[in-house]
Structures are given as structure tokens and as C-alpha cells.
Design a protein around this motif. Structure first.
Motif, PDB file in Angstrom:
ATOM      1  N   ASP A  19       0.831  -1.272   0.040  1.00 13.23           N
ATOM      2  CA  ASP A  19      -0.097  -0.070  -0.011  1.00 13.23           C
ATOM      3  C   ASP A  19       0.988   1.192  -0.122  1.00 13.23           C
ATOM      4  N   ALA A  20       0.074   2.385  -0.075  1.00  7.57           N
ATOM      5  CA  ALA A  20       0.873   3.735   0.014  1.00  7.57           C
ATOM      6  C   ALA A  20       1.528   4.057   1.535  1.00  7.57           C
ATOM      7  N   GLU A  21       2.633   3.185   1.668  1.00  3.96           N
ATOM      8  CA  GLU A  21       3.280   3.422   2.978  1.00  3.96           C
ATOM      9  C   GLU A  21       4.780   3.527   2.775  1.00  3.96           C
ATOM     10  N   LEU A  22       5.431   3.917   3.789  1.00  2.02           N
ATOM     11  CA  LEU A  22       6.895   4.254   3.937  1.00  2.02           C
ATOM     12  C   LEU A  22       7.596   3.802   4.948  1.00  2.02           C
ATOM     13  N   GLU A  23       8.711   3.095   5.089  1.00  2.00           N
ATOM     14  CA  GLU A  23       9.385   2.884   5.961  1.00  2.00           C
ATOM     15  C   GLU A  23      10.127   3.822   6.369  1.00  2.00           C
ATOM     16  N   SER A  24      10.004   4.941   7.129  1.00  5.48           N
ATOM     17  CA  SER A  24      10.528   6.133   7.382  1.00  5.48           C
ATOM     18  C   SER A  24      12.071   5.842   7.922  1.00  5.48           C
ATOM     19  N   ASP A  25      12.197   4.841   8.762  1.00  8.97           N
ATOM     20  CA  ASP A  25      13.606   4.458   9.482  1.00  8.97           C
ATOM     21  C   ASP A  25      14.661   4.395   8.239  1.00  8.97           C
ATOM     22  N   VAL A  26      14.072   3.955   6.984  1.00 12.06           N
ATOM     23  CA  VAL A  26      15.071   3.415   6.166  1.00 12.06           C
ATOM     24  C   VAL A  26      15.561   4.769   5.442  1.00 12.06           C
ATOM     25  N   ILE A  27      14.952   5.915   5.457  1.00 15.54           N
ATOM     26  CA  ILE A  27      15.176   7.100   4.567  1.00 15.54           C
ATOM     27  C   ILE A  27      16.471   7.519   4.993  1.00 15.54           C
ATOM     28  N   MET A  28      16.773   7.756   6.026  1.00 14.10           N
ATOM     29  CA  MET A  28      18.155   8.559   6.492  1.00 14.10           C
ATOM     30  C   MET A  28      19.303   7.811   5.939  1.00 14.10           C
ATOM     31  N   PRO A  29      19.388   6.683   6.552  1.00 14.39           N
ATOM     32  CA  PRO A  29      20.576   5.832   6.144  1.00 14.39           C
ATOM     33  C   PRO A  29      20.748   5.639   4.701  1.00 14.39           C
ATOM     34  N   ALA A  30      19.482   5.263   4.103  1.00 15.53           N
ATOM     35  CA  ALA A  30      19.634   5.217   2.441  1.00 15.53           C
ATOM     36  C   ALA A  30      20.029   6.281   1.710  1.00 15.53           C
ATOM     37  N   ALA A  31      19.504   7.507   2.310  1.00 20.11           N
ATOM     38  CA  ALA A  31      20.089   8.871   1.688  1.00 20.11           C
ATOM     39  C   ALA A  31      21.486   8.946   1.826  1.00 20.11           C
ATOM     40  N   VAL A  32      22.142   8.653   3.049  1.00 17.31           N
ATOM     41  CA  VAL A  32      23.451   8.868   3.037  1.00 17.31           C
ATOM     42  C   VAL A  32      24.167   7.827   2.324  1.00 17.31           C
ATOM     43  N   ALA A  33      23.690   6.651   1.979  1.00 16.18           N
ATOM     44  CA  ALA A  33      24.351   5.486   1.307  1.00 16.18           C
ATOM     45  C   ALA A  33      24.222   6.010  -0.339  1.00 16.18           C
ATOM     46  N   SER A  34      22.869   6.647  -0.673  1.00 14.11           N
ATOM     47  CA  SER A  34      22.678   7.052  -2.085  1.00 14.11           C
ATOM     48  C   SER A  34      23.478   8.252  -2.328  1.00 14.11           C
ATOM     49  N   THR A  35      23.655   9.174  -1.412  1.00  6.38           N
ATOM     50  CA  THR A  35      24.542  10.181  -1.722  1.00  6.38           C
ATOM     51  C   THR A  35      26.227   9.878  -2.021  1.00  6.38           C
ATOM     52  N   ILE A  36      26.512   8.957  -1.094  1.00  4.91           N
ATOM     53  CA  ILE A  36      27.940   8.673  -1.282  1.00  4.91           C
ATOM     54  C   ILE A  36      28.304   7.808  -2.748  1.00  4.91           C
ATOM     55  N   ALA A  37      27.167   6.865  -2.758  1.00  3.67           N
ATOM     56  CA  ALA A  37      27.393   5.906  -4.100  1.00  3.67           C
ATOM     57  C   ALA A  37      27.138   6.843  -5.321  1.00  3.67           C
ATOM     58  N   TYR A  38      26.200   7.592  -5.256  1.00  2.00           N
ATOM     59  CA  TYR A  38      25.989   8.582  -6.646  1.00  2.00           C
ATOM     60  C   TYR A  38      27.451   9.246  -6.747  1.00  2.00           C
ATOM     61  N   SER A  39      28.046   9.874  -5.664  1.00  2.08           N
ATOM     62  CA  SER A  39      29.226  10.674  -5.940  1.00  2.08           C
ATOM     63  C   SER A  39      30.297   9.903  -6.521  1.00  2.08           C
ATOM     64  N   VAL A  40      30.694   8.727  -5.762  1.00  2.00           N
ATOM     65  CA  VAL A  40      31.714   7.851  -6.085  1.00  2.00           C
ATOM     66  C   VAL A  40      31.423   7.769  -7.382  1.00  2.00           C
ATOM     67  N   PHE A  41      30.274   7.219  -7.793  1.00  4.82           N
ATOM     68  CA  PHE A  41      29.744   6.519  -9.336  1.00  4.82           C
ATOM     69  C   PHE A  41      30.190   7.863 -10.248  1.00  4.82           C
ATOM     70  N   CYS A  42      29.808   8.989  -9.941  1.00  3.52           N
ATOM     71  CA  CYS A  42      29.920  10.085 -10.792  1.00  3.52           C
ATOM     72  C   CYS A  42      31.248  10.545 -11.201  1.00  3.52           C
ATOM     73  N   PHE A  43      32.131  10.464  -9.932  1.00  5.91           N
ATOM     74  CA  PHE A  43      33.465  10.872 -10.023  1.00  5.91           C
ATOM     75  C   PHE A  43      34.365   9.772 -10.731  1.00  5.91           C
ATOM     76  N   SER A  44      33.892   8.777 -11.026  1.00  4.70           N
ATOM     77  CA  SER A  44      34.505   7.591 -11.757  1.00  4.70           C
ATOM     78  C   SER A  44      34.312   7.696 -13.447  1.00  4.70           C
ATOM     79  N   LEU A  45      33.509   8.718 -13.716  1.00  2.32           N
ATOM     80  CA  LEU A  45      33.370   8.908 -15.062  1.00  2.32           C
ATOM     81  C   LEU A  45      34.111  10.024 -15.810  1.00  2.32           C
ATOM     82  N   PRO A  46      34.315  10.056 -16.968  1.00  2.00           N
ATOM     83  CA  PRO A  46      34.915  11.318 -17.752  1.00  2.00           C
ATOM     84  C   PRO A  46      34.261  12.524 -17.254  1.00  2.00           C
ATOM     85  N   LYS A  47      34.855  13.796 -16.980  1.00  2.00           N
ATOM     86  CA  LYS A  47      34.252  14.828 -16.628  1.00  2.00           C
ATOM     87  C   LYS A  47      33.256  15.208 -17.164  1.00  2.00           C
ATOM     88  N   GLN A  48      33.105  15.313 -18.437  1.00  2.00           N
ATOM     89  CA  GLN A  48      31.894  15.889 -19.205  1.00  2.00           C
ATOM     90  C   GLN A  48      30.666  15.112 -18.862  1.00  2.00           C
TER      91      GLN A  48
END
Length: 394
Positions: A19-48
Motif C-alpha cells: 500500500d501507499a506506506e513508507l518505512e521512514s526508518d530507512v530514509i536517512m541511512p538510505a539517503a546517506v548511502a545513495s549520496t555517497i554511491a552517486y558521488s563515487v560513481f559520477c567521479f569515476s566517469l569522464p568529467k563531461q
């Protein structure tokens, strides 16, 4: 990988429930993990290419009139039909392989073989159209084509890719092979959306000027309905396109798909809400019980038979026959509560009447007193009930 860090973090908390339900306890740690993963991934690509939307910076789609919600509603109906077909096919093939008495690795190999054969058949039947090879691989190139170059892809090709992709995905994963359902789902939804957009452009050209937008919105709506995750998929389109211009039709189609597919889900392990989640099974009980006091529920005028600590076992045995009371508080000369015994505590003495006049209440009572006061909350009472597995508390 999909260049959608916010949607990824939200998806982690949303995918757990049907249903339209959200596990709020997950959001903060998932946001931290997502931010770090996205940054690491993007910096592994060519600058452009760093921090660029998944489908490039040159996607210019728009939403110009509320009347366009009418063809988008038609798109939602098409996606619902496709989603139901996808889920039924997926679990139908999975059930067939489950009944085959072969080792898992052999079943997975058979599924892979059938996938390859089906892909080759689709390729040659289509006149060796290279677009059809999307049914065997990731298919993201086909998705890019459906977004930005829809006029050069036939409606029949888009529909064929969507239908064959449903079967190849089901064969690959349903047979026990390794793979996910997110990627194939967005390919199927994008192709169905692109085909629907091209057909609606012919039927109502004044409302549908960019069929490519239907591929993007179709991708989101299809997965929102199948995975029961509308909010993260809405955000995902915004992040993958780098624009909010399709936010309104994406919301419209995703919510319609979510509501119309309530009976179906691609993730059968989803529970409806937090209330049914094993991880939260005790939370709601505790919340309710902590808001109530013992004074709200206990029998205030109940007449209890108290037993003096010097009462002989013979008297106690006869007392058990005269009352339905199960637990007996034991008091001293000053009526101070010193112990308690139950009918079960006395039962072991019933067949040895030689000690009935020798033993007394002090011999059978339990001095480990577990009590509650009127001001204790019911969660405290429940904890004390379970501490010694007893049915009544003084």
C-alpha cells in the motif's frame, strides 16, 4: 547507476509495502548511502559526463495543457493491462519451472537457452531489425531511442519488444537465473508508452505532439503499478530527465496505475502496511498499551480470598474446592502481602494427604512477588505477565 539518488533512497523505504506506506526508518541511512554511491560513481566517469541526467542533457519535453491528461489516462490503462500480463506471465513461468524435478542450475540453463532462442526468432521474424535485440540485453539503448527518436521506430516494433521482453525476463529469472526486475520493467513500460504515444498522436494530434514523453511517463507508470512504488518512480523520472516538466503527467499516470493494480504486485513478499510487517509487529501493540493504565482495566471490586501464611495445606485444599479463584495472595498477621500461590502449585500435594496437616501456606507460596500498581501502564503489565508466564498479577 540510474542517476536518481533521491528516488533511490525513497525507493528503499517504499518497496517494502504494497500500500501507499513508507518505512521512514530507512530514509536517512538510505539517503546517506545513495549520496555517497552517486558521488563515487559520477567521479569515476569522464568529467563531461559527471552528474548528467541518465538520458543526456538534450531531452526537451513539455506539458502544455491539462487536456493532455486525457490521453495520459488512456496510457495508464494500457500500462495496467501490460503490468497484469507481465506479473501473470512472470509467476506462471516461475511456477512451471518450480514443478520441474531438475537441479536449479539445469533449470536456469534451460531458461537461458529458451531466452536466446526466443530472441533470435524475434530478430529474424522482424527482418533482422537490430532494435529487437533489446529483448536479450539491458535494452537501455532501445529506451533512449523510444524517448528521443520515436518517429523512426515502428509501433509494431515497440509493442513486440515489450511483449517478448516480458517472456524473456520471465524465462531468465523464473527459471532460477540471476537477474533483477527493475531494468526489464522500465524497458517494457517505456516501449508500451512509446507505442501508445505514437498511436495517440495519430488519433488526437492536437493533444499529443511528443510521443517520446509517453515513453518516459510509461516507464514510470508501469513500474509504479507493478512494484507498488509510486512516489519514488515519480521522482525517478524527474531525476533521469533532469527536468520537472513531466512531473504532472508522471504523477497522474503513476497514481492511476498504482490504484488500478491494487490486486497485483511484482514483489510477492511485500506486506500491505507497517502493521503487518514482522519488523513492527510489537511496535503498535506497545504504543497502544503504553497509553493505558492498569487503573483503567483492572477489576476494582473483585472479592479475593486471602490466605494467612499459617493456614494448613488441608484447609487450602478444601478452599480450592469452594472457589473458582486461581491465584491466592498470602498475608501475615498484619495483612501484609508476603507471597502468592496458584491452584497449580497445590496440585503436586493433592495425592499425599499425610503432609496436609504438616505443610502450610508458607511451604507452597512463591515469595518472588511480581506486582503492578494502578499507575503502571499496560505495556509494563504485559512485560511482567510474560516474565514468569503467569495469567494474573496482584
Amino acid at each position: 547507476i540510474f542517476r536518481a539518488p533521491l528516488a533511490g533512497a525513497l525507493f528503499a523505504g517504499e518497496i517494502l509495502y504494497r500500500d501507499a506506506e513508507l518505512e521512514s526508518d530507512v530514509i536517512m541511512p538510505a539517503a546517506v548511502a545513495s549520496t555517497i554511491a552517486y558521488s563515487v560513481f559520477c567521479f569515476s566517469l569522464p568529467k563531461q559526463y559527471r552528474f548528467m541526467p541518465l538520458f543526456g542533457p538534450n531531452m526537451h519535453f513539455d506539458f502544455g495543457s491539462p487536456w493532455e491528461l486525457i490521453p495520459y489516462a488512456i496510457l495508464a490503462l494500457v500500462l495496467v493491462a501490460g503490468g497484469v500480463l507481465y506479473i501473470r506471465t512472470f509467476y506462471g513461468i516461475h511456477g512451471i519451472f518450480e514443478r520441474i524435478p531438475l537441479p536449479t542450475y539445469i533449470k536456469a540453463a534451460v531458461g537461458a537457452l529458451l531466452t536466446g532462442v526466443l530472441g533470435l526468432i524475434a530478430y529474424f521474424v522482424s527482418g533482422q531489425d537490430s532494435h529487437m535485440l533489446a529483448v536479450l540485453g539491458g535494452g537501455y539503448g532501445m529506451l533512449q531511442t523510444a524517448f528521443s527518436d520515436t518517429e523512426h521506430v515502428a509501433v509494431g516494433t515497440l509493442i513486440a519488444i515489450a511483449l517478448v521482453k516480458i517472456v524473456t525476463t520471465s524465462l531468465t529469472i523464473g527459471s532460477g537465473g540471476s537477474g533483477g526486475v527493475f531494468g526489464p520493467s522500465v524497458i517494457i513500460g517505456g516501449c508500451l508508452g512509446g507505442a501508445t504515444g505514437k498511436l495517440l498522436q495519430l488519433a488526437m494530434p492536437q493533444l499529443v505532439s511528443q510521443p517520446g514523453t509517453y515513453a518516459i511517463v510509461g516507464m514510470a507508470g508501469f513500474f509504479a503499478g507493478c512494484a507498488r512504488a509510486p512516489f519514488s518512480t515519480i521522482l525517478m523520472v524527474t531525476e533521469m530527465t533532469g527536468s520537472y516538466r513531466l512531473l504532472l503527467p508522471t504523477m497522474w499516470v503513476s497514481i492511476l496505475c498504482f490504484l488500478l493494480m491494487r490486486r497485483w504486485t511484482l514483489y510477492v513478499k511485500q506486506v500491505p502496511t507497517r502493521l503487518e510487517s514482522p519488523a513492527h509487529r510489537g511496535d503498535f501493540i506497545v504504543d497502544v498499551l503504553e497509553g493505558m493504565k492498569v487503573s483503567d482495566v483492572y477489576h476494582q471490586h473483585r472479592k479475593l480470598r486471602l490466605v494467612h501464611e499459617g493456614t494448613s495445606l488441608n484447609e487450602i485444599v478444601h478452599l480450592l474446592a469452594e472457589t473458582s479463584q486461581r491465584y491466592f495472595p498470602v498475608v501475615d498477621d498484619e495483612q501484609k502481602f508476603v507471597g502468592i500461590f496458584s491452584a497449580e502449585d497445590v496440585r503436586s500435594y493433592l495425592y499425599d494427604d499425610t503432609i496436609w496437616e504438616i505443610a502450610n501456606a508458607r511451604d507452597v507460596m512463591n515469595t518472588r512477588l511480581i506486582t503492578v500498581s494502578p499507575e503502571d501502564d499496560l505495556n509494563t503489565a504485559l512485560t511482567r505477565f510474560t516474565a514468569m508466564n503467569i495469567d494474573e498479577l496482584p
